[in-house]
Design a protein around this motif. Sequence first.
Motif, mmCIF file in Angstrom:
data_model
loop_
_atom_site.group_PDB
_atom_site.id
_atom_site.type_symbol
_atom_site.label_atom_id
_atom_site.label_comp_id
_atom_site.label_asym_id
_atom_site.label_seq_id
_atom_site.Cartn_x
_atom_site.Cartn_y
_atom_site.Cartn_z
ATOM 1 N N THR A 1 6.677 -10.339 -2.487
ATOM 2 C CA THR A 1 7.763 -11.289 -1.934
ATOM 3 C C THR A 1 8.221 -10.942 -0.575
ATOM 4 N N THR A 2 7.890 -9.672 -0.182
ATOM 5 C CA THR A 2 8.214 -9.320 0.934
ATOM 6 C C THR A 2 7.433 -9.439 2.045
ATOM 7 N N GLY A 3 6.067 -9.449 1.772
ATOM 8 C CA GLY A 3 5.190 -9.775 2.711
ATOM 9 C C GLY A 3 4.721 -8.572 3.810
ATOM 10 N N THR A 4 5.688 -7.435 3.648
ATOM 11 C CA THR A 4 5.467 -6.423 4.263
ATOM 12 C C THR A 4 4.872 -5.130 3.433
ATOM 13 N N THR A 5 3.640 -4.877 4.149
ATOM 14 C CA THR A 5 2.951 -3.512 3.331
ATOM 15 C C THR A 5 2.981 -2.415 4.090
ATOM 16 N N ALA A 6 3.160 -2.354 5.460
ATOM 17 C CA ALA A 6 2.701 -1.078 6.129
ATOM 18 C C ALA A 6 3.919 -0.571 7.085
ATOM 19 N N SER A 7 4.229 0.693 7.084
ATOM 20 C CA SER A 7 5.109 1.240 8.033
ATOM 21 C C SER A 7 4.849 1.508 9.392
ATOM 22 N N PHE A 8 3.517 1.468 9.510
ATOM 23 C CA PHE A 8 2.912 1.875 10.853
ATOM 24 C C PHE A 8 1.551 1.146 10.944
ATOM 25 N N GLY A 9 1.119 0.741 12.269
ATOM 26 C CA GLY A 9 -0.209 0.211 12.458
ATOM 27 C C GLY A 9 -0.862 1.042 13.475
ATOM 28 N N LEU B 1 -6.274 9.810 12.377
ATOM 29 C CA LEU B 1 -4.630 9.939 12.790
ATOM 30 C C LEU B 1 -4.259 8.833 11.467
ATOM 31 N N ALA B 2 -4.980 7.847 11.213
ATOM 32 C CA ALA B 2 -4.575 7.137 9.904
ATOM 33 C C ALA B 2 -4.423 7.958 8.529
ATOM 34 N N LEU B 3 -5.629 8.664 8.263
ATOM 35 C CA LEU B 3 -5.737 9.564 7.345
ATOM 36 C C LEU B 3 -4.329 10.451 7.306
ATOM 37 N N ASN B 4 -4.402 11.107 8.227
ATOM 38 C CA ASN B 4 -2.990 12.276 8.621
ATOM 39 C C ASN B 4 -1.834 11.584 8.229
ATOM 40 N N LEU B 5 -1.561 10.194 8.660
ATOM 41 C CA LEU B 5 -0.106 9.661 8.225
ATOM 42 C C LEU B 5 -0.286 9.525 6.697
ATOM 43 N N ALA B 6 -1.481 8.744 6.353
ATOM 44 C CA ALA B 6 -1.566 8.424 4.989
ATOM 45 C C ALA B 6 -1.249 9.499 3.791
ATOM 46 N N GLY B 7 -2.095 10.560 4.377
ATOM 47 C CA GLY B 7 -1.956 11.766 3.387
ATOM 48 C C GLY B 7 -0.330 12.272 3.437
ATOM 49 N N LYS B 8 0.457 11.794 4.220
ATOM 50 C CA LYS B 8 1.881 12.340 3.898
ATOM 51 C C LYS B 8 2.595 10.995 3.542
ATOM 52 N N GLY B 9 2.211 9.974 2.804
ATOM 53 C CA GLY B 9 2.668 9.167 2.024
ATOM 54 C C GLY B 9 3.280 7.942 2.800
ATOM 55 N N ILE B 10 2.761 7.679 4.258
ATOM 56 C CA ILE B 10 2.953 6.739 4.792
ATOM 57 C C ILE B 10 2.095 5.655 4.711
ATOM 58 N N THR B 11 2.501 4.616 4.782
ATOM 59 C CA THR B 11 1.745 3.333 4.426
ATOM 60 C C THR B 11 1.353 2.809 5.706
ATOM 61 N N VAL B 12 -0.164 2.872 6.029
ATOM 62 C CA VAL B 12 -0.705 2.696 7.372
ATOM 63 C C VAL B 12 -1.296 1.330 7.249
ATOM 64 N N GLY B 13 -0.882 0.413 8.280
ATOM 65 C CA GLY B 13 -2.128 -0.872 8.377
ATOM 66 C C GLY B 13 -3.002 -0.582 9.450
ATOM 67 N N VAL B 14 -4.382 -0.624 9.089
ATOM 68 C CA VAL B 14 -5.354 -0.298 10.009
ATOM 69 C C VAL B 14 -6.179 -1.663 10.244
ATOM 70 N N PRO C 1 11.201 -2.928 13.212
ATOM 71 C CA PRO C 1 10.551 -3.078 14.263
ATOM 72 C C PRO C 1 9.281 -2.435 14.298
ATOM 73 N N ARG C 2 8.086 -3.330 14.744
ATOM 74 C CA ARG C 2 6.908 -2.876 14.568
ATOM 75 C C ARG C 2 6.731 -1.738 15.276
ATOM 76 N N ARG C 3 5.708 -0.803 14.822
ATOM 77 C CA ARG C 3 5.173 0.325 15.590
ATOM 78 C C ARG C 3 3.561 0.410 15.710
ATOM 79 N N ILE C 4 3.098 -0.007 16.633
ATOM 80 C CA ILE C 4 1.712 0.057 16.457
ATOM 81 C C ILE C 4 1.133 0.929 17.632
ATOM 82 N N LEU C 5 -0.035 1.454 17.278
ATOM 83 C CA LEU C 5 -0.713 2.683 18.150
ATOM 84 C C LEU C 5 -1.918 2.008 18.358
ATOM 85 N N LEU C 6 -2.423 2.035 19.571
ATOM 86 C CA LEU C 6 -3.589 1.692 20.206
ATOM 87 C C LEU C 6 -4.509 2.700 20.340
#
Length: 638
Positions: free
Chosen positions: A168-176, A187-200, A241-246
């Motif tokens: 219902t929210t359409g939101t699935t990730a805390s960090f991109g 880096l994605a596996l680092n954050l995901a391993g700490k329980g952070i949902t990462v959009g890749v 607010p979205r947080r995106i790492l290039l």
Amino acid sequence: MSYMVMGVSGSGKSTVGKLLAQRLGLHFIDADDHHLAPSVEKMSQGIPLTDEDRQAWLQKLNHLLLEAERTNQEVVLACSALKEQYRQVLRQNLTLPLKIIYLHGEERVLRHRMRSRQGHFMKDVLLASQLATLEIPADALRVDITHPPEQIVEQIIQFTTAMHPSSTTGTTASFGIIGLGVMGKSLALNLAGKGITVGVYNRTVPGVEEKVAERFAEEHPQQPLVPFSDMDRFVQALEKPRRILLMVKAGKPVDLLLEQLHPLLEEGDLVMDGGNSHYLDTNRRTIEMHNHRLHFLGVGISGGEEGALKGPSLMPGGEREGYQKVADLLEKLAARDQRGVPCCTYIGPQGAGHFVKMVHNGIEYAEMQALAEAYQLLRFHLNFSPAAIAEEFTAWQSSGLNSYLLEITIAILQKQEDGGLLLDKILDAAEQKGTGGWSTTAALDLGASLDPIAAAVMARYLSAQKEQRVQAAALYGILPEQLVGVPLLHAQQLRQAYEAVRLINHAVGFELIRQASRQYLWHLNLSEIARIWTNGCIIRSELMEELTELLQEETPLLQHPRVVERMSGLLLAFKETVAAGLKANAAQPVFSSALNYFLGYTTAQSPANLIQAQRDFFGAHTFRRVDQPLDQSFHVEW
């Protein structure tokens, strides 16, 4: 889904497991409550359990899990479960998935915890055997125990939410993260391993790069990774607010991505550039994104693939408000220093983060070249074998010179292939990505001396001219079999010279940062920069730990009383090493340039007055006089 919180004794399994069960409303089982009496007696006496000792205990726990499943109960089990064969017994005949949460901690932290608790049968003398037995499951959610139990539980709950996102929210990730090269994936596996949902997200290039993000997520099904090949869907899936790492190649690709991104973002969203971008480009991009009412950070990241996965050193620069929006996640991502503090700090405005990362890489260049020059002297002029050099360098580690680069150099000197040293099969032509050269250019722009770093950059350029070097060696008769020994030079003198080079190299690097801070009004904290370089990054070392303290004062490093005393004791060996090496035809660009810098730096009356007189003679450039106020200029007809 049921859960198993696992780890060695002292990791907090029972505390975390109980809290998690309370938060999720699940039944809790503490495996320690079900040990057989003989096993408890053995552990109380400091005697490790055998596989046979554990068998009946594991089967009992498996029976409890099966009984819970039969009565439709989901459970949280707190159990050491050190080996994969133990976990197989626990899972036997279960139909519900048993998600494993692995609580990871350093031995010193675990031992301190075990000694602090009272009344527990498990003695700290057993910790070593547990760590030796431990087989970390690849499919586990890995959580660092340095966080408070409540925070650990929150990370676990975030993970479970990511595995079952709300439709219902359409939101699935805390960090991109955009860009799934080696660093982006780690880096994605680092954050995901700490329980952070990462959009890749990764671009699609037909026949070259297709479904990169999707395949990456499929390879790690137990991690909260949400893959996208469509940029619009990726952006819409991120929390606001979205947080995106290039994590893309520096230069034009960053600008193209920002052009694509900013129309999709909303006011207050944040974009970070984690590549090795030039700090002047980051200055410009910060302004451009601010004009779009978006935040932008240039984040220096050091540590390589392993550091990105386990914890890098992070150097974020840009708007402080933008940093505050993402500080919590960057600090989770980063390595920890000796006190457990994240190796991440707000560096300063504009491109300060990328500037500091650039200087980090410059220091790294000179450190690597200095080790190469020491290796060359030891092997080809002092006739040390590679094994003997590794042994000598190992002795250096225990004399205050330990560093990550020294550690890997020892490993390289021990690496064999087909019965021979692999190093001897590697072409002697060093490559580079440009950041060392940028440091040299920045030093010229800021009017700073950067001798050993500039020499290291030029040494790489010269090494690349392999064909010309081979021809020149033949023409001048300086061939390997004709190299000159240096019998009067001792390895101890070389060690002292290397220590002196390192002090000078770090001093000029931090002086460049100080100069930039003053000229750009960045107000950089040099001590804090040294602190975040004590772990996670390539130039981490014992020396960096010391510099964290020394740089708390405004005194330039080479004028600090402790450094003055040390350099005074090293100088004679330093000069003798450089002189002997040059006489033996050993090129020493970093050793010799560092010595030249130091001798120039400690010269009260230099010959530069003659240079200024020459300039005035042929160009009427004027000069200042020692017998007149220094704000006045003079010219004479020579």
